[in-house]
Design an enzyme around this catalytic site. Structure first.
Site, mmCIF file in Angstrom:
data_model
loop_
_atom_site.group_PDB
_atom_site.id
_atom_site.type_symbol
_atom_site.label_atom_id
_atom_site.label_comp_id
_atom_site.label_asym_id
_atom_site.label_seq_id
_atom_site.Cartn_x
_atom_site.Cartn_y
_atom_site.Cartn_z
ATOM 1 C CB THR A 96 64.436 -2.763 -2.226
ATOM 2 O OG1 THR A 96 64.760 -3.395 -3.458
ATOM 3 C CG2 THR A 96 64.633 -3.732 -1.069
ATOM 4 C CE LYS A 171 65.923 -6.349 -3.916
ATOM 5 N NZ LYS A 171 66.968 -6.840 -4.788
ATOM 6 C CE LYS A 239 66.958 0.992 -0.157
ATOM 7 N NZ LYS A 239 66.130 0.194 -1.042
HETATM 8 P P1 NAD Z 1 68.632 5.361 -8.031
HETATM 9 O O1 NAD Z 1 69.105 6.125 -6.847
HETATM 10 O O2 NAD Z 1 69.488 5.272 -9.230
HETATM 11 O O3 NAD Z 1 67.189 5.923 -8.480
HETATM 12 C C1 NAD Z 1 66.232 6.312 -7.538
HETATM 13 C C2 NAD Z 1 65.063 7.002 -8.187
HETATM 14 O O4 NAD Z 1 64.207 7.491 -7.140
HETATM 15 C C3 NAD Z 1 65.439 8.239 -9.037
HETATM 16 O O5 NAD Z 1 64.654 8.224 -10.204
HETATM 17 C C4 NAD Z 1 65.042 9.430 -8.165
HETATM 18 O O6 NAD Z 1 64.649 10.550 -8.923
HETATM 19 C C5 NAD Z 1 63.845 8.843 -7.417
HETATM 20 N N1 NAD Z 1 63.560 9.521 -6.143
HETATM 21 C C6 NAD Z 1 64.255 9.465 -5.002
HETATM 22 N N2 NAD Z 1 63.674 10.210 -4.041
HETATM 23 C C7 NAD Z 1 62.561 10.746 -4.604
HETATM 24 C C8 NAD Z 1 61.529 11.590 -4.121
HETATM 25 N N3 NAD Z 1 61.520 12.031 -2.863
HETATM 26 N N4 NAD Z 1 60.557 11.956 -4.992
HETATM 27 C C9 NAD Z 1 60.566 11.511 -6.265
HETATM 28 N N5 NAD Z 1 61.498 10.687 -6.768
HETATM 29 C C10 NAD Z 1 62.490 10.316 -5.944
HETATM 30 O O7 NAD Z 1 68.284 3.893 -7.467
HETATM 31 P P2 NAD Z 1 68.225 2.505 -8.278
HETATM 32 O O8 NAD Z 1 69.573 1.852 -8.218
HETATM 33 O O9 NAD Z 1 67.544 2.691 -9.573
HETATM 34 O O10 NAD Z 1 67.301 1.651 -7.269
HETATM 35 C C11 NAD Z 1 65.896 1.852 -7.203
HETATM 36 C C12 NAD Z 1 65.310 0.819 -6.245
HETATM 37 O O11 NAD Z 1 65.577 -0.501 -6.726
HETATM 38 C C13 NAD Z 1 65.897 0.894 -4.832
HETATM 39 O O12 NAD Z 1 64.877 0.616 -3.905
HETATM 40 C C14 NAD Z 1 66.960 -0.201 -4.847
HETATM 41 O O13 NAD Z 1 67.203 -0.691 -3.537
HETATM 42 C C15 NAD Z 1 66.317 -1.231 -5.766
HETATM 43 N N6 NAD Z 1 67.235 -2.094 -6.524
HETATM 44 C C16 NAD Z 1 68.373 -1.585 -7.084
HETATM 45 C C17 NAD Z 1 69.206 -2.439 -7.803
HETATM 46 C C18 NAD Z 1 70.488 -1.941 -8.429
HETATM 47 O O14 NAD Z 1 71.313 -2.786 -8.783
HETATM 48 N N7 NAD Z 1 70.695 -0.657 -8.617
HETATM 49 C C19 NAD Z 1 68.861 -3.785 -7.977
HETATM 50 C C20 NAD Z 1 67.671 -4.260 -7.424
HETATM 51 C C21 NAD Z 1 66.855 -3.400 -6.692
#
Ligand code: NAD
Length: 291
Positions: A96, A171, A239
């Site tokens: 997102t 989104k 965020k």
């Molecule tokens: P998370 O924090 O669990 O995972 C984030 C991932 O990004 C990790 O694999 C981390 O290693 C990677 N990352 C972060 N900074 C990095 C960098 N500089 N270089 C390389 N890798 C990097 O987050 P999540 O909950 O899995 O969410 C991921 C995305 O999906 C976000 O944008 C979030 O807003 C969106 N989202 C999350 C949910 C939820 O319920 N968790 C639902 C829908 C959408």
């Protein structure tokens, strides 16, 4: 069948990549912290050492990263995605991020001959595990059709909103509703408790009412026990509300609830709740009203 690449194995990325593997797809994986790849490699994925290697060895590259900074870093770093980008490669960004950043990343990829889709998702970890996400897509429609068999494994429905950035806008729209509902439940519970009502009965009342939702049921135990193991972290909701505020300002529209929720989730993040589930906004409201 295509060879798939997956970058970002956090709360969402790990179960999504696992579903592709379990459906029989060939999946290359990369994560910044290496240990998160282990459950995937144990299930048949190939671990590669950089985003560049992922692009070299995959046809369709999925990214599920925290935010725009993470996506930018993975694209542009020395061994990043752009370093190996060439015609025929497809990048599907499921993170997102803002519509503006989406369009800018899409141009970077297309300048090197590739195609970049925005395909963020609605649904949290449980829904991701069940392969029941809603995929919210923007970008080249023919390329989305190529990706559709994989979207069908990850989700129950793909909704195409139009050109690059439209998936990201959609989104943000649904997450505005999510943030407001999260704060609404929190305020309702604080109001009820301050009125001297039994919390268990209040949770039951909501569950039996027309205001019951899958979201509420998914988080009911968190409200009951006041423990908030994260599915969707406060810092990610904050965020998104920041991105929504920026978009609203850019479009010159006034959204009072978006303003209010942005402030509350930000304060929850700043008051030690960043890594808790978004439902912990209830705790933030409760603490603010303890006197
Ligand atoms: P998370 O924090 O669990 O995972 C984030 C991932 O990004 C990790 O694999 C981390 O290693 C990677 N990352 C972060 N900074 C990095 C960098 N500089 N270089 C390389 N890798 C990097 O987050 P999540 O909950 O899995 O969410 C991921 C995305 O999906 C976000 O944008 C979030 O807003 C969106 N989202 C999350 C949910 C939820 O319920 N968790 C639902 C829908 C959408």
């Amino acid at each position: 069948m295509h060879t798939l690449g997956w970058i970002g194995l956090g709360h969402m990325g790990a179960p999504m990549a696992m579903n592709l593997l379990q459906a029989g797809c060939k999946v290359n994986v990369y994560n910044r912290s290496r240990e998160k790849t282990t459950p995937l490699t144990e299930s048949g994925a190939t671990r590669l050492n950089s985003p560049k290697e992922i692009v070299e060895q995959s046809d369709i590259i999925f990214m599920m990263l925290s935010d725009s900074n993470a996506v930018r870093a993975v694209l542009t770093q020395e061994n990043g995605v752009l370093a190996a980008m060439r015609p025929g490669k497809v990048v599907v960004d499921m993170s997102t991020i803002s519509p503006e950043d989406t369009m800018s990343f899409a141009s970077m990829v297309s300048e090197r001959g590739g195609v970049y889709l925005d395909a963020p998702v609605s649904g949290s970890v449980g829904v991701a595990k069940a392969g029941q996400l809603v995929i919210i897509a923007g970008g080249d429609q023919q390329t989305i059709e190529i990706c559709q068999p994989y979207f069908n494994i990850l989700g129950k429905k793909t909704i195409y909103f139009g050109s690059s950035g439209k998936g990201s806008s959609a989104k943000l729209a649904i997450n505005l509703l999510l943030g407001v509902i999260g704060q609404g439940i929190g305020e309702t519970l604080v109001f009820a408790e301050k009125s001297g009502l039994d919390k268990e009965k209040v949770l039951d009342m909501i569950s039996q009412s027309a205001l019951n939702t899958a979201l509420f049921q998914g988080k009911k135990d968190m409200y009951r026990n006041e423990e908030f193991p994260s599915a969707f972290m406060v810092e990610l909701m904050s965020k998104d509300l920041g991105l929504i505020k920026a978009e609203a300002d850019r479009m010159n529209i006034t959204l009072p609830l978006a303003e209010a929720t942005n402030i509350t989730y930000r304060s929850a993040k700043e008051n030690g709740k960043a890594k808790l589930d978004m439902a912990a906004v209830y705790l933030e409201l409760k603490e603010k009203n303890t006197r």
